[in-house]
Design an enzyme around this catalytic site. Structure first.
Site, PDB file in Angstrom:
ATOM      1  N   GLU B 130      15.669  -9.659  10.173  1.00 13.85           N
ATOM      2  CA  GLU B 130      15.425  -8.537  10.979  1.00 13.85           C
ATOM      3  C   GLU B 130      16.208  -8.383  11.880  1.00 13.85           C
ATOM      4  OE1 GLU B 130      11.600  -7.357  12.164  1.00 13.85           O
ATOM      5  OE2 GLU B 130      12.269  -5.585  11.759  1.00 13.85           O
ATOM      6  N   THR B 183      14.496   2.978  15.520  1.00 15.66           N
ATOM      7  CA  THR B 183      14.144   2.122  16.397  1.00 15.66           C
ATOM      8  C   THR B 183      14.830   1.865  17.484  1.00 15.66           C
ATOM      9  OG1 THR B 183      13.164   0.883  14.142  1.00 15.66           O
ATOM     10  CG2 THR B 183      13.181  -0.470  16.177  1.00 15.66           C
TER      11      THR B 183
END
Lengths: 309, 309
Positions: B130, B183
């Site tokens: 991630e 994000t």
């Protein structure tokens, strides 16, 4: 309605590692013993008992007096009260001495008046009393002194105190090195801003402590009981702190940190035997430093304020 | 050692109110379906399945590829793998799309290799995957996707993930308004410093959430599920957020906040019926705003990544 009552209000540890201004817990055996009675004349009469030398007896400036006045005002009564406080916690020790007086006073009056309030409702009044001697009213000592066990002040506005069910045996070894640290000095040293990263670390550990206590997980408790935010600043005012902490961990403590704003230091252990080993290690260090000190060993007080007779 | 495997890796909600970068939970039914097999030739072959349009197939930049490489390196093997990912969570929804791919990939490989690692040990590799698409590696989505339930990333250094036993029935209504919030943009808006007072409020609520989940206390969950720190900033990027939140609370939700960095919004309810009422209220608002949206209703996924066949 009993007319004379004797109350025990336990000493407390606030902050308890990562839970600055939020966590608190109550100790057994050490605390305030408070004698109270109703009287016919109006007004609050405060008599200083054992260990109260130098504390004000004026109800406007005495923590118990201020707490009692807040409660009487809420009740809308001018009932007269006589109160005598005996202390076996030194004021300024970091063990919630003033909180115990405030908690015990409102609990006692509540009993004398037939319990119009729940213990949880009494926190507000005790907090106002404690506010008389601190910068701003705090509940992290008065809440556990009243309710016992381990408490969380989830919110101050509105006041919301939670009792955490502790599903494990815990022992606390507390050393009080007899040096003076004023809460006001200790508060002034703290930074008003923290980094978001420090915050994240702190609430990760706060979550870990609650999960450990409720889940009975000693290892997780030890891993979570860290305070890299406040402890490094406050410990500068406590001679021997680092050494005491290291020796406690070596002697089997799960965790060790500062009680409230200090100078008392607490260690948590899983057994009374380990608590005694920690006690010896604390004692050795402060003897070497030639600093007078008291050491207390206690379980978690589950009852909070209680009627002695 | 099975040679072909199909994995389900659930979508997740990170932050979950006050637990920024720390709390996460897994949803049922929505997530990635991942097909994997070992192959004789070295290297990782990534095939984009349904819903993966535009995602990189280069293992150096694909989250699943990076996660698999981290795991293979730790194992000290150059085993070849073919992996095909089918998505039913849109990347950029705030429901941990990339985390599901990373979690599913390492879980699948672990199964194919005879489970050399525990699920908890796999979190580290999935987190590295991630990290390939975010500023810094985070575990608050990969941990719940792997482990299921409600997780706490207590610490990042060393990595310490705790599973919280949830002793209550909970339903989640998630609305994903189809607008793009990166994000990285959302992170950039956050302040790096917070006040100590904000921190205290945050960890008070974090303690309340854990106590509520473990103690099965719906009222406390609702009182604690507040995020006055991050939500007011991130919600500025989500049209209709305030209205959606108010309508959810009015429709019976215990709490409502942003999922991860948004734009998805989640509401928590105590019953499926309330979850459906919240769904209708969300739908009404985004229809009025004329914003395409998906709505999911789900219980708490207790299993995490699992073998489908």
């Amino acid at each position: 309605m009993s007319e004379h009552i004797t109350i025990f209000a336990p000493a407390t540890i606030a902050n308890v590692g990562p839970g600055f201004d939020v966590f608190g817990l109550a100790l057994n055996d050490i605390g305030d013993t408070i004698e109270m009675s109703l009287k016919d004349e109006k007004g609050i009469t405060i008599i200083n008992g054992t260990g109260c030398e130098g504390l004000p007896t004026n109800p406007e400036t005495n923590v118990a007096g201020v707490a009692l006045k807040a409660m009487l005002q809420d009740l809308g009564t001018d009932q007269g009260i006589t109160i005598q406080i005996h202390k076996n916690i030194t004021p300024g020790s970091g063990l919630g001495s003033s909180a115990s007086s405030a908690a015990g006073a409102v609990f006692g009056l509540n009993c004398l008046l037939g319990s119009p309030y729940s213990k949880n409702e009494l926190v507000q009044f005790a907090m106002e009393g404690e506010g008389a001697v601190s910068f701003s009213p705090h509940a992290d000592n008065v809440a556990p002194s009243l309710l016992g066990g381990f408490t969380v002040v989830r919110s101050y506005d509105p006041l919301d105190v939670i009792s955490i069910p502790v599903n494990m045996q815990l022992w606390f070894t507390v050393v009080h090195p007899q040096i003076e640290v004023k809460t006001s000095d200790s508060k002034r040293m703290l930074k008003r801003e923290i980094s978001l990263k420090q915050g994240i670390r702190q609430w990760g550990n706060v979550a870990g402590v609650i999960a450990a206590l409720m889940g009975g997980d000693y290892d997780l408790l030890g891993r979570s009981m860290h305070d890299p935010l406040i402890e490094p600043i406050r410990s500068m005012l406590i001679p021997g702190f680092d050494e005491a902490k290291q020796s406690a961990l070596k002697a089997g403590a799960l965790a060790c940190s500062i009680s409230g704003s200090g100078p008392s230091i607490f260690a948590i252990t899983a057994s009374e035997r380990d608590a005694r080993s920690v006690s010896e290690s604390f004692s050795k260090i402060y003897k070497r430093y030639n600093i007078d000190h008291h050491i207390y060993i206690s379980g978690l007080n589950s009852e909070g304020t209680s009627i002695v007779e």
